[in-house]
Write a protein that holds these residues in place. Structure first.
Motif, short mmCIF file in Angstrom:
data_model
loop_
_atom_site.label_atom_id
_atom_site.label_comp_id
_atom_site.label_asym_id
_atom_site.label_seq_id
_atom_site.Cartn_x
_atom_site.Cartn_y
_atom_site.Cartn_z
N ARG A 1 -17.98 73.53 56.55
CA ARG A 1 -17.60 74.64 57.51
C ARG A 1 -16.08 75.12 57.51
O ARG A 1 -15.22 74.29 57.54
N LEU A 2 -15.86 76.21 56.76
CA LEU A 2 -14.49 76.62 56.45
C LEU A 2 -14.37 77.73 57.65
O LEU A 2 -14.77 78.82 58.21
N THR A 3 -13.01 77.69 58.22
CA THR A 3 -12.44 78.60 59.00
C THR A 3 -11.25 79.34 58.72
O THR A 3 -10.17 78.32 58.25
N VAL A 4 -11.05 80.51 58.55
CA VAL A 4 -9.92 81.20 57.96
C VAL A 4 -9.36 82.02 59.27
O VAL A 4 -9.86 82.59 59.85
N LEU A 5 -8.01 81.48 59.44
CA LEU A 5 -7.25 82.25 60.67
C LEU A 5 -6.24 83.09 60.16
O LEU A 5 -5.56 82.94 58.89
N THR B 1 -5.48 79.47 56.24
CA THR B 1 -4.95 80.58 56.73
C THR B 1 -5.20 81.85 55.81
O THR B 1 -5.13 81.48 54.36
N ARG B 2 -5.12 82.98 56.32
CA ARG B 2 -5.52 84.23 55.16
C ARG B 2 -4.60 84.03 53.99
O ARG B 2 -3.42 84.01 54.24
N GLY B 3 -5.00 84.21 52.82
CA GLY B 3 -4.33 84.56 51.62
C GLY B 3 -4.25 83.15 50.97
O GLY B 3 -3.82 83.02 49.60
N GLN B 4 -4.64 82.07 51.56
CA GLN B 4 -4.67 80.67 50.84
C GLN B 4 -5.82 80.44 50.07
O GLN B 4 -6.63 81.48 50.03
N GLN B 5 -5.84 79.48 49.27
CA GLN B 5 -6.69 79.06 48.32
C GLN B 5 -7.69 77.94 48.91
O GLN B 5 -6.93 76.89 49.34
N VAL B 6 -8.96 77.86 48.73
CA VAL B 6 -9.57 76.49 49.16
C VAL B 6 -10.57 76.05 48.01
O VAL B 6 -11.22 77.01 47.02
N THR B 7 -10.84 74.60 48.06
CA THR B 7 -11.72 74.02 46.91
C THR B 7 -12.62 73.40 47.68
O THR B 7 -12.32 72.32 48.36
N LEU B 8 -14.17 73.47 47.49
CA LEU B 8 -14.99 72.85 48.34
C LEU B 8 -15.60 71.87 46.95
O LEU B 8 -15.98 72.58 46.04
N ARG B 9 -16.26 70.90 47.68
CA ARG B 9 -16.73 69.81 46.40
C ARG B 9 -18.20 69.62 46.73
O ARG B 9 -18.53 69.49 47.91
N CYS B 10 -19.05 69.19 45.76
CA CYS B 10 -20.56 68.94 45.61
C CYS B 10 -20.76 67.81 44.83
O CYS B 10 -20.39 67.79 43.65
N SER B 11 -21.55 66.92 45.17
CA SER B 11 -22.17 65.92 44.19
C SER B 11 -23.60 65.85 44.49
O SER B 11 -24.05 65.95 45.48
N SER B 12 -24.30 65.76 43.32
CA SER B 12 -25.63 65.62 43.61
C SER B 12 -26.41 64.58 42.58
O SER B 12 -25.54 63.94 41.91
N PHE C 1 -19.38 69.99 36.39
CA PHE C 1 -18.78 68.84 35.54
C PHE C 1 -19.98 68.13 34.95
O PHE C 1 -21.10 68.05 35.51
N PRO C 2 -19.54 67.09 33.97
CA PRO C 2 -20.78 66.64 33.37
C PRO C 2 -21.42 65.40 34.07
O PRO C 2 -22.60 65.01 34.05
N ASN C 3 -20.77 65.14 35.11
CA ASN C 3 -21.17 64.27 35.98
C ASN C 3 -22.16 64.57 37.45
O ASN C 3 -22.43 64.02 38.23
N TYR C 4 -22.33 65.96 37.18
CA TYR C 4 -23.29 66.71 38.22
C TYR C 4 -22.47 67.04 39.20
O TYR C 4 -23.05 67.64 40.37
N SER C 5 -21.21 66.86 39.58
CA SER C 5 -20.47 67.32 40.57
C SER C 5 -20.07 68.70 40.32
O SER C 5 -20.14 69.37 39.14
N SER C 6 -19.77 69.35 41.33
CA SER C 6 -19.31 70.89 41.12
C SER C 6 -18.41 71.25 42.25
O SER C 6 -18.11 70.52 43.13
N GLU C 7 -17.65 72.38 42.05
CA GLU C 7 -16.74 72.92 43.09
C GLU C 7 -16.93 74.22 43.27
O GLU C 7 -17.37 75.16 42.30
N LEU C 8 -16.55 74.90 44.65
CA LEU C 8 -16.36 76.44 44.72
C LEU C 8 -15.12 76.51 45.16
O LEU C 8 -14.55 75.93 45.79
N ASN C 9 -14.43 77.44 44.35
CA ASN C 9 -13.08 77.91 44.74
C ASN C 9 -13.07 79.31 45.23
O ASN C 9 -13.76 80.13 44.50
N VAL C 10 -12.28 79.55 46.21
CA VAL C 10 -12.20 80.81 46.76
C VAL C 10 -10.67 80.98 46.91
O VAL C 10 -9.82 80.37 47.60
N ASN C 11 -10.17 82.09 46.27
CA ASN C 11 -8.64 82.54 46.25
C ASN C 11 -8.58 83.59 47.25
O ASN C 11 -9.36 84.18 47.63
N ALA C 12 -7.35 83.55 47.82
CA ALA C 12 -6.98 84.85 48.65
C ALA C 12 -7.85 85.03 49.75
O ALA C 12 -8.44 85.89 50.04
N LEU C 13 -7.87 83.99 50.44
CA LEU C 13 -8.80 84.08 51.44
C LEU C 13 -8.74 84.86 52.48
O LEU C 13 -7.56 85.38 53.04
#
Lengths: 113, 110
Positions: A109-113, A14-25, A69-81
């Motif tokens: 796929r992120l949906t913000v309501l 929902t609008r105003g929340q925070q989200v963390t998305l993750r990726c590993s390569s 991160f050193p193990n080649y994983s990464s995060e995308l953080n989005v605040n105040a959606l």
């Protein structure tokens, strides 16, 4: 198989929340890029990380942030959606040839309501 | 003006047709040109890459770049229903970001 894995595949916030998305390569990919793809649009560059440091950023506000991160994983953080943050978020590993060739994950796929 | 412009379509063709997909770009610094294919609800997959001007062929696919007119093309011969997808053109200067067009939706009817 691109060797790039993303999680979660879908999420609703929902609008105003925070989200963390993750990726590993795959091991050895020390560069990772994140892109935002709105519906009906091409991917837009958010930022790139190289050896755990941000070394390039697109036209996105500071509430979009990342980590690698050193193990080649990464995060995308989005605040105040915001509603306009609804999109497919793609993690990509460059081919390493300096040509712009990218190997993408399947996206979150992120949906913000 | 967007750096890479692409007609969103949709483009609908019968099976076996030759498909022509096109993009224009504005940044003279672009040196590398790519085509990605994206199936519904999937991430883009790299289809072809071309450096500077010229043609490149890979099976049924031919990529063409004309730097004098800033025009990028992808030709698909003997199109198949499995080619139905969104095709994204992209350009790169050699720096850290790739610029994408909006994508053209292609439907190949059996």
């Amino acid at each position: 198989e691109t060797g790039v894995t993303q999680s979660p595949t879908h999420l609703i916030k929902t609008r105003g929340q925070q989200v963390t998305l993750r990726c590993s390569s795959q091991s050895g990919h020390n560069t990772v890029s994140w892109y935002q793809q709105a519906l009906g649009q091409g991917p837009q560059f958010i930022f790139q990380y190289y050896r755990e440091e941000e070394n390039g950023r697109g036209n996105f506000p500071p509430r979009f942030s990342g980590l690698q991160f050193p193990n080649y994983s990464s995060e995308l953080n989005v605040n105040a959606l915001e509603l306009d943050d609804s999109a497919l978020y793609l993690c990509a590993s460059p081919a390493g040839t300096g040509t712009g060739e990218l190997f993408f994950g399947e996206g979150s796929r992120l949906t913000v309501l | 003006q967007k750096e890479v412009e692409q007609d969103p379509g949709p483009l609908s063709v019968p099976e076996g047709a030759i498909v022509s997909l096109n993009c224009t770009y504005s940044n003279s610094a672009f040196q590398y040109f790519m085509w990605y294919r994206q199936y519904s609800r999937k991430g883009p997959e790299l289809l072809m890459y071309t450096y500077s001007s010229g043609n490149k062929e890979d099976g049924r696919f031919t990529a063409q770049v004309d730097k004098s007119s800033k025009y990028i093309s992808l030709f698909i011969r003997d199109s198949q229903p499995s080619d139905s997808a969104t095709y994204l053109c992209a350009s790169h200067t050699g720096g850290f970001k790739t610029i994408f067009g909006a994508g053209t939706r292609l439907f190949v009817k059996a």
